[in-house]
Scaffold this motif. Structure first.
Motif, PDB file in Angstrom:
ATOM      1  N   UNK A 108       0.831  -1.208   0.000  1.00 54.60           N
ATOM      2  CA  UNK A 108       0.000   0.000   0.000  1.00 54.60           C
ATOM      3  C   UNK A 108       0.867   1.260   0.000  1.00 54.60           C
ATOM      4  N   UNK A 109       0.345   2.331  -0.607  1.00 56.64           N
ATOM      5  CA  UNK A 109       0.997   3.656  -0.589  1.00 56.64           C
ATOM      6  C   UNK A 109       2.484   3.528  -0.910  1.00 56.64           C
ATOM      7  N   UNK A 110       2.774   2.934  -2.053  1.00 60.25           N
ATOM      8  CA  UNK A 110       4.167   2.694  -2.412  1.00 60.25           C
ATOM      9  C   UNK A 110       4.935   4.002  -2.502  1.00 60.25           C
ATOM     10  N   UNK A 111       6.135   3.995  -1.933  1.00 55.97           N
ATOM     11  CA  UNK A 111       6.952   5.208  -1.851  1.00 55.97           C
ATOM     12  C   UNK A 111       6.937   5.841  -0.482  1.00 55.97           C
ATOM     13  N   UNK A 112       6.034   5.369   0.407  1.00 59.75           N
ATOM     14  CA  UNK A 112       5.975   5.876   1.771  1.00 59.75           C
ATOM     15  C   UNK A 112       6.431   4.788   2.746  1.00 59.75           C
ATOM     16  N   UNK A 113       7.220   5.191   3.739  1.00 62.65           N
ATOM     17  CA  UNK A 113       7.744   4.233   4.702  1.00 62.65           C
ATOM     18  C   UNK A 113       6.644   3.715   5.625  1.00 62.65           C
ATOM     19  N   UNK A 114       6.705   2.414   5.899  1.00 61.29           N
ATOM     20  CA  UNK A 114       5.804   1.804   6.862  1.00 61.29           C
ATOM     21  C   UNK A 114       6.571   1.519   8.149  1.00 61.29           C
ATOM     22  N   UNK A 115       5.828   1.434   9.252  1.00 60.68           N
ATOM     23  CA  UNK A 115       6.472   1.251  10.538  1.00 60.68           C
ATOM     24  C   UNK A 115       5.784   0.214  11.402  1.00 60.68           C
ATOM     25  N   UNK A 116       6.611  -0.554  12.125  1.00 58.84           N
ATOM     26  CA  UNK A 116       6.135  -1.418  13.194  1.00 58.84           C
ATOM     27  C   UNK A 116       5.833  -0.563  14.422  1.00 58.84           C
ATOM     28  N   UNK A 117       4.896  -0.998  15.230  1.00 55.83           N
ATOM     29  CA  UNK A 117       4.483  -0.236  16.406  1.00 55.83           C
ATOM     30  C   UNK A 117       4.760  -1.005  17.686  1.00 55.83           C
ATOM     31  N   UNK A 118       5.244  -0.288  18.689  1.00 56.86           N
ATOM     32  CA  UNK A 118       5.320  -0.828  20.051  1.00 56.86           C
ATOM     33  C   UNK A 118       4.924   0.288  21.009  1.00 56.86           C
TER      34      UNK A 118
END
Length: 260
Positions: free
Chosen positions: A28-38
């Motif tokens: 999804x939303x290629x070109x934008x960084x994704x992040x893991x959450x804690x």
């Protein structure tokens, strides 16, 4: 509704917030960084921060919140961490307690949110270079495995590294290594390629997290450090409550994937 086209992190977060998207976020939303959450109580925040600093491959930090503040303006202008992921997993004393689509009923004034880089971010680079990413093509989550590679401990946080695996032709595997090495904020270069038994994985058809991979004859399995590693460290630390993303259900940020 759990799928759709989203051009930006802002659009993905809005779709999560109003319930239009509750599925995984790979592709999804290629070109934008994704992040893991804690998310942890503030009493654990300093030790967890040290854990991330000592283990930058599985836990490259993108952002850290102030206690009780659901926003993270350094990675997204309108982020509300309580509502902007498709699905969250809640742990109590290290054990999975529930899966929820928002944190409105659980939020506390002492919660500190950590967002950690995700290998989904470098998949954009692979797709732009016409390297097949098979779990995306199949509409699946990436396969993830617990290894025998130990992380460096900090306070109560420690344990083995979790890796994500993508398989490629030998030629594409070399290109994937080169491209991912340019993105340390998305786990960087792989930690291993080839024989899974060398890092303690007995059977690639039985991932610990995610979906069974689509491996073609002649493929080379390539393994990247994975942001599920900090989840495992949190389980070992056994805080009274901790909140993470469900595997594959990431926060999509406003940060661009940089190939410089």
């Amino acid at each position: 509704m759990t799928t759709g086209y989203y051009a930006s992190g802002t659009e993905v977060r809005a779709a999560c917030r109003d319930g239009r998207h509750t599925g995984q976020t790979s592709g999804l939303a290629q070109g934008f960084q994704q992040g893991n959450l804690a998310i942890l109580p503030s009493a654990y925040a300093d030790d967890f921060l040290r854990y991330c600093v000592r283990n930058p491959k599985p836990a490259p930090l993108l952002g850290v919140s102030e206690p009780g503040d659901p926003s993270l303006p350094q990675i997204g202008r309108d982020i509300d961490i309580r509502r902007d992921l498709p699905r969250y997993r809640v742990f109590r004393n290290g054990e999975p307690a529930e899966s929820v689509t928002d944190l409105d009923a659980l939020w506390r004034d002492d919660f500190v949110s950590f967002v950690i880089g995700c290998s989904f971010s470098f998949e954009t680079a692979l797709l732009r270079d016409d390297i097949p990413v098979r779990h995306i093509a199949a509409g699946r989550n990436v396969a993830m495995y617990v290894t025998n590679i130990e992380t460096e401990q900090a306070g109560p946080f420690g344990g083995p590294m979790v890796v994500s695996m993508r398989s490629f032709s030998p030629r594409d595997a070399i290109r994937a290594v080169i491209l991912s090495s340019r993105l340390p904020e998305a786990h960087g270069a792989p930690v291993h390629l080839g024989d899974p038994a060398a890092i303690g994985i007995a059977d690639l058809s039985k991932p610990d997290f995610g979906d069974v991979p689509d491996i073609h004859a002649g493929d080379v399995p390539v393994f990247w450090a994975c942001g599920v590693t900090p989840q495992s460290a949190i389980r070992r630390a056994r805080p009274e409550i901790a909140i993470v993303h469900e595997p594959g259900h990431m926060l999509v940020t406003d940060l661009r994937v940089s190939m410089s």
